[in-house]
Design a protein around this motif. Structure first.
Motif, short mmCIF file in Angstrom:
data_model
loop_
_atom_site.label_atom_id
_atom_site.label_comp_id
_atom_site.label_asym_id
_atom_site.label_seq_id
_atom_site.Cartn_x
_atom_site.Cartn_y
_atom_site.Cartn_z
N PRO A 308 19.19 32.11 22.26
CA PRO A 308 18.43 33.35 22.51
C PRO A 308 19.29 34.47 23.08
O PRO A 308 18.77 35.38 23.72
N PHE A 359 11.35 32.77 20.52
CA PHE A 359 11.22 32.83 21.97
C PHE A 359 10.52 31.61 22.56
O PHE A 359 10.78 31.24 23.71
N THR A 488 10.15 44.84 22.00
CA THR A 488 10.44 43.41 21.97
C THR A 488 11.72 43.10 22.73
O THR A 488 11.81 42.06 23.41
N ARG A 492 11.94 40.70 25.84
CA ARG A 492 12.89 39.57 25.92
C ARG A 492 13.57 39.51 27.28
O ARG A 492 13.94 38.43 27.76
N ALA A 497 9.17 36.57 29.19
CA ALA A 497 10.04 35.92 28.21
C ALA A 497 10.82 34.77 28.85
O ALA A 497 11.11 33.78 28.17
N THR A 570 16.63 36.50 18.22
CA THR A 570 16.99 37.81 18.77
C THR A 570 16.22 38.90 18.05
O THR A 570 16.05 38.84 16.83
#
Length: 633
Positions: A308, A359, A488, A492, A497, A570
Motif C-alpha cells: 500500500p 485498502f 482518495t 489513504r 485508512a 494505490t
C-alpha cells in the motif's frame, strides 16, 4: 453441464488450492474449436500472435477425430495453466490467484472473439452428439440427451471419487490437499499431482460444454460465466466431495429450470431472471452456516498482498494527470476527447476497487452491478422526480451504497477467493433480478437520462459532428475524476485508512486492538459502492441511453483485472487503469485495429503481473518513490 464443471472445480482446488474462474471459459473455447474443426478440418489455436487457423484435414473429420483433438487441446491448456501460471502462485495471496484466473478468463473470452469473429456461435453448425429421441413420462416429454448429459456428469463424479479413494494417485492427491508440505516430505510431487488433476478437469470441462452445446446456447461470455453456479455447487461440497458437488449442481440446475418454468406459467411472478438468483442464495446459505467471523490463527500468515505504499508526490502526479486531461479536452479532436472522458470515468470506477480490495483486502466483483444500480436510479431521480444535478447523482450513488452493503455482507464471514465468488454471484443476481425489471431499466428498449444542468448551463455531452463530445462535459468529468483521486489520496493518509490496512494485514490482530472488523469491512464496502455509483452516474451522462446490457457482470471482472494490473493498492493506480481501459486514452491512441487485441493483451499482462509484479504498474512506481524518500530522509 454445471455438474461437470463443479466436479472439475473441486478436482483442481484439491490439488492446487485454486478456484479456477476460467474453468468454464477453457471448456467454451474448446467447444468453439470442436464445432469449427468438425465442419472445416481447421484447428483454431489459442496462442495470440500465431496464425489462428491450422489446416489439419482436407475433408470433414469424423466426430471421433474432432472430439479427440479438441479434448487433447483442452488437456494441453490444462497442463499449461497448472505448470506455467498457477505453479508460481502456489505461495501467493488469494488475491493474486484470483486475478490470475480472471486474467485467464479474460484471455479465453477475448481469444474466442478473435478466432471466431462477426458471427461467433451463430456461424457454427452445432449438431447433436447424443440421442435426441423424446422420452415420455405420462404427459411429460423429455429429450433423451438430457438424461445422457446428467448420467455422464454423475458417472464422471463417481469414477473420479472412486479414483481418489481407491488408487495410489488418489491417495497422493488427498495427501497434497491436506498438507502439501508433509506430502512433499514423503516424496510426493505436488507439481505432478496438480498437473494430472488440471488436465483431468480441463478435459471434463471441454467435454461437458461440447456435449451440452446443442442444448444450451454457446456464447463466449455467458457460457464462460456458468462457472458461477458451478462454484455454488462446489461450495456446497466444501470443495472436497465430488458426489456432493455433482448432486448440488444438479439440484441448482433443476431449481433454476423450474423457476423459469413457473415464471412462464404464473403471470403474477415478476418477469425477471429469478433463476439467476439461485447461486447467490445458495452461496449465502453455505457461508452463513460455515463461514467464520475471523480467520483462524496463522491463516493469514505469509500472505503477500500488494504493497500500500503511497508516493509522497501522489497529489502532484494526480494534478499533472488532470491537467493533461484538460489540455487534451481543450486542444484535441473528437476521438481523443472521447478517450479522455472514458478514461476519467474508468478512473473513478477503479477507485472503487482500490478502496475495497487494495485498502481492505476484500475482493469484490460487484463493481459494475453497483454502478448500474446508480445509473438507473439516476434516471428515475432526474427524469421522474426532477432532482437537479448534482443532487440526483449523489442520491443515486447513495442507493448503490445500500445495495453494496447488502452484497458485502458475506465479507463478515469469509474473505479471499470465497468472497470473490459470493460477490460475483451477487452481481449476476443484481443483473438478472434488478436490471431485467423493465420499470426500473426500460427493458429491451432501454432508457434515456436527461443532460446535467447547473444554474441553467447545459453540461451535457451532446453536440453535432466534430463538436462531440462537448468540451464542457469533458472538463466536468476530468475535474470530478481528479477531485475524487485527490480525496482518495487524502483518505489513504487518514486514521480511517490505517484501520482498514490493519484489518487487511491481520484481522485477528486488528480485533485485539479494539478495531471493529465488521464495521471496517462494511464501511469500506459502503465507500467503494459510493464511488462505483458515482462512476455509474457519469457513465449514464456519457452514454445518454442505457440498456440492460450496459452494466454486465463481465465488466466487473475487467475492472478488477485492469485495476490490479495498474496498481490496486494505490490511488495512482486508478489513473493508470483509466488510461488502460477499453475505449480510453490507450484505445484512442492506438486506434480500433489495435484495440481489438486489448482484452487478450490485458489478460496476458494480468497473469504476468500476478506472478512477477504484484504491486502493479503504479504500485511499483509508488513503492520505489517512497523508498527513495525514506532513504533521502
Amino acid at each position: 453441464m454445471i455438474a461437470a464443471l463443479a466436479v472439475g472445480l473441486v478436482v483442481t482446488y484439491q490439488s492446487s488450492g485454486v478456484v479456477n474462474f476460467a474453468h468454464a471459459g477453457l471448456g467454451t473455447y474448446c467447444a468453439f474449436v470442436f464445432y469449427r474443426f468438425r465442419e472445416s478440418g481447421d484447428l483454431m489455436q489459442p496462442i495470440l500472435g500465431l496464425p489462428g487457423r491450422i489446416h489439419v484435414f482436407d475433408t470433414k473429420p469424423t466426430v471421433a477425430a474432432a472430439l479427440v483433438i479438441s479434448l487433447a487441446l483442452a488437456a494441453a491448456l490444462g497442463l499449461v495453466l497448472a505448470l506455467i501460471i498457477f505453479r508460481p502462485l502456489r505461495r501467493s495471496s488469494p488475491l493474486a490467484r484470483v486475478v490470475a484466473s480472471l486474467g485467464v478468463l479474460l484471455y479465453f473470452i477475448a481469444i474466442i472473439d478473435l478466432r471466431f469473429p462477426t458471427q461467433g456461435a451463430t456461424g457454427l453448425t452445432i449438431r447433436p452428439l447424443l440421442p435426441t429421441k423424446v422420452v415420455r413420462f405420462g404427459s411429460l416429454r423429455v429429450p433423451a440427451d438430457r438424461f445422457w448429459l446428467a448420467g455422464i456428469a454423475v458417472a464422471a463424479a463417481i469414477v473420479l471419487w472412486l479414483a481418489t479413494r481407491h488408487t495410489d494417485f488418489g491417495l497422493r492427491t488427498r495427501a497434497v490437499a491436506e498438507n502439501e508440505r508433509g506430502a512433499s516430505l514423503l516424496g510426493i510431487s505436488a507439481d505432478r499431482v496438480a498437473a494430472v488433476n488440471w488436465v483431468t478437469a480441463s478435459v471434463l470441462s471441454a467435454g461437458a460444454v461440447i456435449l451440452a452445446a446443442p442444448v444450451t446456447r454457446l456464447d463466449a461470455t455467458s457460457t464462460s460465466l456458468l462457472v458461477v453456479p458451478a462454484i455454488a455447487a462446489a461450495l456446497v461440497a466444501r470443495f472436497t466431495s465430488l458426489p456432493i458437488a455433482a448432486i448440488g449442481a444438479l439440484g441448482i440446475g433443476m431449481l433454476q429450470s423450474e423457476l423459469q418454468n413457473l415464471r412462464l406459467r404464473w403471470d403474477w411472478l415478476p418477469k425477471v431472471g429469478l433463476q439467476q438468483g439461485v447461486p447467490f442464495v445458495v452461496i449465502l446459505v453455505v457461508l452463513a452456516v460455515g463461514g467464520r467471523g475471523l480467520p483462524t490463527r496463522g491463516e493469514s500468515a505469509n500472505v503477500r498482498l500488494p504493497s500500500p505504499s503511497l508516493s509522497p508526490r501522489a497529489h502532484w502526479w494526480t494534478l499533472a494527470a488532470g491537467g493533461a486531461g484538460l489540455v487534451a479536452i481543450a486542444r484535441c479532436g473528437s476521438q481523443l476527447r472521447t478517450g479522455v472522458i472514458i478514461s476519467a470515468i474508468a478512473t473513478v470506477l477503479a477507485l472503487s476497487v482500490i478502496v475495497a480490495t487494495g485498502f481492505v483486502g476484500q475482493i469484490s466483483l460487484a463493481t459494475t452491478a453497483l454502478a448500474g444500480v446508480a445509473a438507473f436510479s439516476l434516471v428515475k431521480l432526474a427524469n421522474d422526480l426532477g432532482l437537479p444535478f448534482p443532487i440526483g447523482p449523489l442520491l443515486a450513488a447513495c442507493v448503490s451504497v445500500a445495495v453494496g452493503v447488502v452484497v458485502g455482507l458475506p465479507a463478515l464471514r469469509v474473505r479471499g477467493m470465497t468472497l470473490a465468488m459470493a460477490t460475483l454471484a451477487g452481481a449476476m443476481a443484481v443483473e438478472q433480478l434488478v436490471f431485467e425489471w423493465s420499470w426500473f431499466t426500460g427493458g429491451v428498449e432501454g432508457t434515456t437520462v436527461e443532460s446535467p444542468r447547473l444554474f441553467g448551463a447545459d453540461l451535457g455531452i451532446s453536440a453535432v459532428g466534430s463538436a462531440y463530445p462537448r468540451r464542457t462535459f469533458g472538463v466536468m468529468i476530468v475535474l470530478i475524476a481528479t477531485g475524487l483521486v485527490l480525496l482518495t489520496i487524502r483518505l489513504r493518509r487518514s486514521a480511517t485508512a490505517q484501520r482498514w490496512l490493519a484489518v487487511r494485514d491481520n484481522e485477528r490482530a486488528a480485533a485485539a486492538l479494539g478495531i471493529s472488523v465488521a464495521r471496517v469491512k462494511l464501511g469500506a464496502f459502503g465507500v467503494s459502492a459510493f464511488l462505483a455509483g458515482l462512476a455509474g452516474t457519469l457513465t449514464a451522462y456519457q452514454r445518454q441511453t442505457l440498456s440492460v446490457r450496459s452494466f454486465d457482470s463481465f465488466g466487473a471482472i475487467v475492472v478488477l483485472a485492469i485495476a490490479y494490473l495498474a496498481g490496486i493498492a494505490t490511488p495512482l493506480g486508478a489513473i493508470v487503469a483509466g488510461v488502460l481501459a477499453s475505449g480510453g486514452v490507450l484505445t484512442a491512441t492506438l486506434g480500433q485495429s489495435a484495440s481489438r487485441y486489448q482484452f487478450a493483451a490485458n489478460g496476458i499482462m494480468l497473469v504476468v503481473a500476478a506472478i512477477a509484479l504484484p504491486d502493479g504498474i503504479a504500485g511499483r512506481r509508488s513503492k520505489i518513490g517512497a523508498a527513495r524518500s525514506t532513504s533521502g530522509q
